[in-house]
Design an enzyme around this catalytic site. Structure first.
Site, PDB file in Angstrom:
ATOM      1  N   ALA A 266     -62.516 -79.560 -95.292  1.00 29.12           N
ATOM      2  CA  ALA A 266     -62.362 -78.654 -96.420  1.00 29.12           C
ATOM      3  C   ALA A 266     -62.205 -77.238 -95.898  1.00 29.12           C
ATOM      4  O   ALA A 266     -62.383 -76.987 -94.707  1.00 29.12           O
ATOM      5  CB  ALA A 266     -63.589 -78.731 -97.330  1.00 29.12           C
ATOM      6  N   GLU A 268     -62.879 -72.932 -96.855  1.00 32.70           N
ATOM      7  CA  GLU A 268     -63.662 -72.003 -97.656  1.00 32.70           C
ATOM      8  C   GLU A 268     -62.891 -70.812 -98.212  1.00 32.70           C
ATOM      9  O   GLU A 268     -63.485 -69.741 -98.430  1.00 32.70           O
ATOM     10  CB  GLU A 268     -64.818 -71.477 -96.801  1.00 32.70           C
ATOM     11  CG  GLU A 268     -64.420 -70.527 -95.648  1.00 32.70           C
ATOM     12  CD  GLU A 268     -64.241 -71.186 -94.284  1.00 32.70           C
ATOM     13  OE1 GLU A 268     -63.965 -72.393 -94.245  1.00 32.70           O
ATOM     14  OE2 GLU A 268     -64.371 -70.482 -93.263  1.00 32.70           O
ATOM     15  N   ASN A 269     -61.585 -70.923 -98.486  1.00 35.11           N
ATOM     16  CA  ASN A 269     -60.815 -69.816 -99.054  1.00 35.11           C
ATOM     17  C   ASN A 269     -61.590 -69.116-100.170  1.00 35.11           C
ATOM     18  O   ASN A 269     -62.209 -69.768-101.004  1.00 35.11           O
ATOM     19  CB  ASN A 269     -59.501 -70.342 -99.655  1.00 35.11           C
ATOM     20  CG  ASN A 269     -58.858 -71.375 -98.777  1.00 35.11           C
ATOM     21  OD1 ASN A 269     -58.506 -71.090 -97.650  1.00 35.11           O
ATOM     22  ND2 ASN A 269     -58.758 -72.597 -99.269  1.00 35.11           N
ATOM     23  N   GLU A 302     -68.970 -75.200 -97.523  1.00 29.88           N
ATOM     24  CA  GLU A 302     -67.880 -74.288 -97.914  1.00 29.88           C
ATOM     25  C   GLU A 302     -68.403 -73.195 -98.835  1.00 29.88           C
ATOM     26  O   GLU A 302     -68.017 -72.038 -98.728  1.00 29.88           O
ATOM     27  CB  GLU A 302     -66.733 -75.053 -98.586  1.00 29.88           C
ATOM     28  CG  GLU A 302     -66.167 -76.223 -97.779  1.00 29.88           C
ATOM     29  CD  GLU A 302     -65.850 -75.913 -96.330  1.00 29.88           C
ATOM     30  OE1 GLU A 302     -65.520 -74.755 -96.015  1.00 29.88           O
ATOM     31  OE2 GLU A 302     -65.931 -76.834 -95.495  1.00 29.88           O
ATOM     32  N   HIS A 305     -70.188 -70.516 -96.902  1.00 25.13           N
ATOM     33  CA  HIS A 305     -69.269 -69.626 -96.179  1.00 25.13           C
ATOM     34  C   HIS A 305     -68.955 -68.360 -96.978  1.00 25.13           C
ATOM     35  O   HIS A 305     -68.537 -67.361 -96.409  1.00 25.13           O
ATOM     36  CB  HIS A 305     -67.945 -70.337 -95.897  1.00 25.13           C
ATOM     37  CG  HIS A 305     -67.873 -71.022 -94.558  1.00 25.13           C
ATOM     38  ND1 HIS A 305     -68.296 -70.442 -93.391  1.00 25.13           N
ATOM     39  CD2 HIS A 305     -67.377 -72.241 -94.208  1.00 25.13           C
ATOM     40  CE1 HIS A 305     -68.080 -71.267 -92.370  1.00 25.13           C
ATOM     41  NE2 HIS A 305     -67.526 -72.372 -92.839  1.00 25.13           N
ATOM     42  N   GLU A 324     -69.361 -70.518 -88.152  1.00 28.51           N
ATOM     43  CA  GLU A 324     -69.485 -71.980 -88.241  1.00 28.51           C
ATOM     44  C   GLU A 324     -70.873 -72.475 -87.838  1.00 28.51           C
ATOM     45  O   GLU A 324     -71.465 -73.309 -88.535  1.00 28.51           O
ATOM     46  CB  GLU A 324     -68.390 -72.669 -87.424  1.00 28.51           C
ATOM     47  CG  GLU A 324     -66.971 -72.425 -87.950  1.00 28.51           C
ATOM     48  CD  GLU A 324     -66.779 -72.803 -89.412  1.00 28.51           C
ATOM     49  OE1 GLU A 324     -67.648 -73.485 -89.992  1.00 28.51           O
ATOM     50  OE2 GLU A 324     -65.755 -72.404 -89.999  1.00 28.51           O
TER      51      GLU A 324
END
Ligand code: B3K
Ligand code: ZN
Length: 896
Positions: A266, A268-269, A302, A305, A324
């Site tokens: 996935a 994390e936009n 996500e 983040h 990360e």
């Protein structure tokens, strides 16, 4: 495609940007074959450094126009090279306009803008944005984005991007548009757009400060009934981050979108997380307990983040672990807390240990192997050729262990103070790992200079422990020493600061109170010792009887512990260690020892005999009703083949497999009545719920079936068949199917057929079907090699090399989860591997590089296997047009 033999990029070469991009307006005229991207960059000169041109990066772009302050750029102003373009801007600010054309439909690399099942999706981390338009595509270029999407209204009714929707409406020719504005400056790797035919599950929730926010999980229409768990996970993550770290969602809207074709888990936009459908979609009859658990942790990861990664981001990609490692640690803590709460007071400690065991199992099998091979790198690497190759277990999982050690050394409160300081100093900035550790040091008045070596030194440290009891002085001395073996390019290792949690167990199985020499406070039963020298002794006083040491409790550091213990002592700790993690570890150590002896016997053609004391210790665990089922399932799962291969010198997968099969059969046969009795006590009644208690019972029941089926115990096989015939949820279904597949029973083919018939239209469930077959052992000696099955499955209509999930399920499982079949003595597996890596590389270098990595530790194997592997590594290395991704992997593997 980029050029071959990409140069190596050095961390020490970092230079700040000469021009900032304060704002960008992007306009997308979306079309599958010809999307036109218009961008306007508002640039301002960085006056802190010597003047230099604006440097933009781009890949596979067709430029239709380039203007500076509205005027077509004069040719003399622009210099262009491979992947870059420089514009000699004058003055302190300028507006640059660029129009490019791209072809999303032919983008098979799934990096940049691509088409999946008729919709448009993006993946920009690490360097995908430059495949969309020319931009300073590096994480320290933080910019405010406004994005206008324009697409066909019928095929793409939903238009999404980061931040807030500020305008939308119809356009001529059946098209429509939407404009999104992200209030937070962000690097280009966090940009995202989605234009597709989707529906959403929506919830409105109130944040800690009382703001109402909209949460959406977007999926294809038929999947709406599989979104509930992802939504719940998101809400739980939001609450947890508010409570534990005081961090709140900073947007009015937060979206998760599921897509079927996606390279990793996935992304994390900002405000628009894009997910591999595998980590969103779940309902009881398609997803297992483990799927539910993964979805919860990936959704959390996500979401977390948003602060650790997005609000504070990385200055350059060498700092990747800054976001990360920290975010993995946060998601691990979150999952442990969720399990502990669900398990209640009595079960909380065991539930946390089970989660810790899961995480350590992955670390030991994958990260330790990486640290011992040609790709070994510090959690903050010093150089790379292709950054996508560095989204590794080292950067993620070892990085999380490094953060965990800080948490252990500073305590929960000290750690929280460090986090608060980090956000107060660096919110809105792109920073380094040093900045993070400096905040931890400053907030706690703790010198962390030596600790920083964890960021720069590669390799898994060995910690040797030896104890001596002195009855006369009633003291116990624990000698600890450390040694980190050399890794490529790093031969001289310095001692690290290693927190070693220790307990002393009395002969009655109870922990002794600890008093360290020179200290007054006594009473605790677990002490964290700080090993900072090459060798150090710790003396405990008032020790009434000779104790059994329990070292590295809770796996307090990512090291290999060398501690001489005989079978009796391991059996004692297996039965009594009060630290659940170490109790599990004692069982693993005992099993490892037995398996390696059996392997040597198998290799030498000797008769195989499983020691009775091991079977007895195993039986005691199996029948210990005081232990919760999830823990027992962990303790009775043998160490993975991947981990064992790392422990053999040289590694020989064939006799190892013989040993494992022998041991599983022996444990199935000798304990048949115990397993069957256990099965009868474990049945879960009532409708499916994802709950650790139920999941633990199902896990243990499925493990029992596995041993019984391996041993061919008729009642066990009958149980598996009955469970398969009437399964009410996927955990039971796939558990029974796995037991049948991992047996010599003729029922296995019928079961595989029935499963396929039932789920033929369900891509995610079929991935399980592919993986089970690729990972199958040959319990039936007359069965054909598994490679033949894998080849046949590759031409199954449901398989496609274009879909990463399918590649990971079939090829990934064969290469990684089936060493004995993959490393067949005739080299057929290796030739197949080379064919697939080359074929994949032409369409998707990231996926190809992942598969290529399955042979990087080839020098661990027997000389005969090594010779066969070398031929194929060289064949791949010599293939024409090889991507930098695969080039880096095979060149490092072949380097001396
Ligand atoms: N940050 C992404 C990983 C991107 C991988 C690029 N090759 C997912 C994550 O770690 O959350
Ligand atoms: Zn991440």
């Amino acid at each position: 495609m980029k050029t071959e033999h990409a140069p190596s990029i050095q961390r020490s070469d970092y230079t700040p940007l000469a021009w900032n991009v304060d704002g960008v307006d992007l306009h997308f005229a979306l079309d599958p074959a010809a999307t036109v991207v218009t961008s306007r960059l508002r640039c301002s000169r960085n006056t802190q450094i010597a003047p230099a041109p604006l440097r933009l990066l781009g890949e596979d772009l067709e430029v239709l126009g380039l203007t500076v302050d509205g005027v077509e750029a004069a040719p003399g102003l622009v210099t262009q090279g491979e992947g870059w373009l420089e514009i000699a801007l004058e003055g302190r600010s300028a507006e640059v306009g660029i129009v490019t054309r791209i072809n999303p439909q032919s983008n098979t690399s799934l990096s940049g803008l691509y088409v999946s099942r008729g919709g448009f999706f993006t993946q920009c981390e690490a360097e995908g944005f430059r495949r969309i338009t020319w931009f300073p595509d590096r994480p320290d270029a933080m910019t405010r984005f406004t994005v206008t999407l324009e697409a066909d209204a019928a095929s793409c009714p939903v238009l999404l991007s980061n931040g807030n929707l500020i305008e939308q409406g119809p356009l001529a020719g059946g098209r429509h548009y939407a404009r999104w504005e992200d209030p937070f400056p962000k690097p280009s790797y966090l940009f995202a757009l989605v234009a597709a035919k989707l529906v959403a599950l929506e919830r409105r929730v109130t944040t800690a400060s009382g703001r109402e926010v909209l949460l959406q999980v977007w999926v294809e229409e038929g999947n709406l009934d599989r979104t509930e768990h992802a939504m719940d996970s998101l809400i739980h993550s939001m609450r947890w981050d508010e409570e534990v770290f005081g961090l709140e969602l900073d947007l009015d809207r937060f979206m998760i979108v599921a897509v079927s074709d996606f390279n990793m888990g996935a992304m994390e936009n900002k405000g628009l997380n894009i997910f591999n459908a595998k980590y969103v979609l779940a309902k009881p009859d398609t997803a297992t307990d483990v799927d539910y658990e993964h979805i919860e942790s990936v959704v959390a990861h996500e979401y977390f983040h948003n602060w650790t990664g997005n609000r504070v981001t990385c200055r350059d990609w060498f700092q990747l672990t800054l976001k990360e490692g920290l975010t993995v640690f946060r998601d691990q803590q979150f999952s442990a807390d969720m399990l502990a709460v669900a398990a209640g007071d009595a079960g909380a400690a065991s539930a946390r240990a089970v989660k810790r065991i899961d995480d350590v199992r992955v670390l030991r099998a994958v990260q330790f192997a990486e640290d011992a091979g040609p790709m070994a790198h510090p959690i903050r690497p010093d150089s790379y050729q292709e950054i996508n190759n560095f989204y590794t277990a080292t950067v993620y999982e070892k990085g999380a262990e490094v953060i965990r050690m800080l948490h252990t050394l500073l305590g929960a409160e000290g750690f929280r103070n460090g986090m608060d300081l980090y956000f107060s100093y660096h919110d809105g900035q792109a920073v380094t790992c040093d900045d993070f550790v400096d905040c931890m040091a400053e907030a706690n008045g703790h010198d962390l200079d030596q600790f920083m070596r964890w960021y720069s030194q590669a390799g898994t440290p060995h910690v040797k422990a030896a104890g001596a009891y002195d009855a006369a002085s009633r003291s116990y001395t624990l000698m600890l020493s450390q040694h980190t073996p050399p890794t490529p390019g790093q031969t001289d290792k310095q001692p690290l600061l290693i927190p070693v949690a220790v307990g002393l167990i009395g002969p009655d199985g109870r922990d002794l109170p600890l008093r360290l020499e020179g200290e007054n406070h006594a009473g605790v039963t677990t002490r964290v010792l700080e090993l900072s020298e090459v060798e150090q002794s710790f003396r405990f006083l008032d020790v009434a009887v000779e104790p059994v040491p329990s070292v590295l409790r809770g796996f307090s550091a990512p090291v290999i512990l060398d501690l001489a213990e005989d079978d009796a002592r391991l059996a004692f700790r297996m039965a009594h260690d009060t630290d659940a993690f170490n109790r599990w570890d004692a069982a693993q150590r005992f099993a490892e020892r037995v398996i390696l002896v059996l392997t040597a016997d198998a290799a030498a053609g000797r008769t195989l005999a499983v020691p009775a004391d091991f079977v007895a210790a195993f039986r005691a665990l199996l029948n210990d009703a005081a232990l919760d089922p999830a823990f027992r399932a962990q303790a009775m799962t043998l160490p993975s083949e991947g981990y064992l291969i790392e422990r053999m010198q040289p590694a020989d997968p064939a006799p190892l497999r013989v040993a494992l099969m022998h041991l599983m059969r022996a444990l199935g046969t000798h304990l048949a009545d115990d397993w069957l009795a256990l099965c009868r006590t474990l049945e879960v009644t009532g409708p499916y719920r994802y709950h650790p208690t139920d999941a633990g019972r199902r896990a243990l029941g499925n493990l029992a079936l596995k041993y019984l089926a391996a041993a061919g115990v008729p009642e066990g096989l009958a149980w598996a068949q009955a469970q398969f015939a009437r399964f009410g949820n996927m955990t039971e279904g796939v558990g029974a199917l796995a037991a049948l597949v991992q047996s010599a029973s003729p029922a296995r083919e019928a079961a595989l057929g029935a499963f396929h018939a039932r789920y033929r239209d369900d891509a995610l469930v079929l991935d399980k079907w592919f993986a089970l077959q690729a990972g199958a052992w040959r319990w039936d000696a007359t069965a054909a090699p598994v490679l033949e099955r894998v080849r046949a499955l590759m031409v199954d209509p449901a398989f496609s090399l274009a879909n990463p999930n399918k590649v990971y399920a079939l090829l990934g499982s064969f290469f990684r989860a089936n060493p004995a079949e993959f490393h067949a003595a005739d080299g057929s597996g290796y030739a197949f591997w080379a064919d697939q890596v080359i074929a994949l590389d032409a369409r998707n270098p990231q996926v190809a590089a992942r598969m290529a990595r399955s042979l990087e530790n080839w020098q661990r194997f027997t000389p005969a296997l090594q010779a066969l592997i070398r031929v194929q590594l060289e064949r791949v290395a010599g293939a024409t047009g090889l991507s930098p991704d695969v080039t880096e992997i095979v060149e490092k593997a072949l380097a001396d």
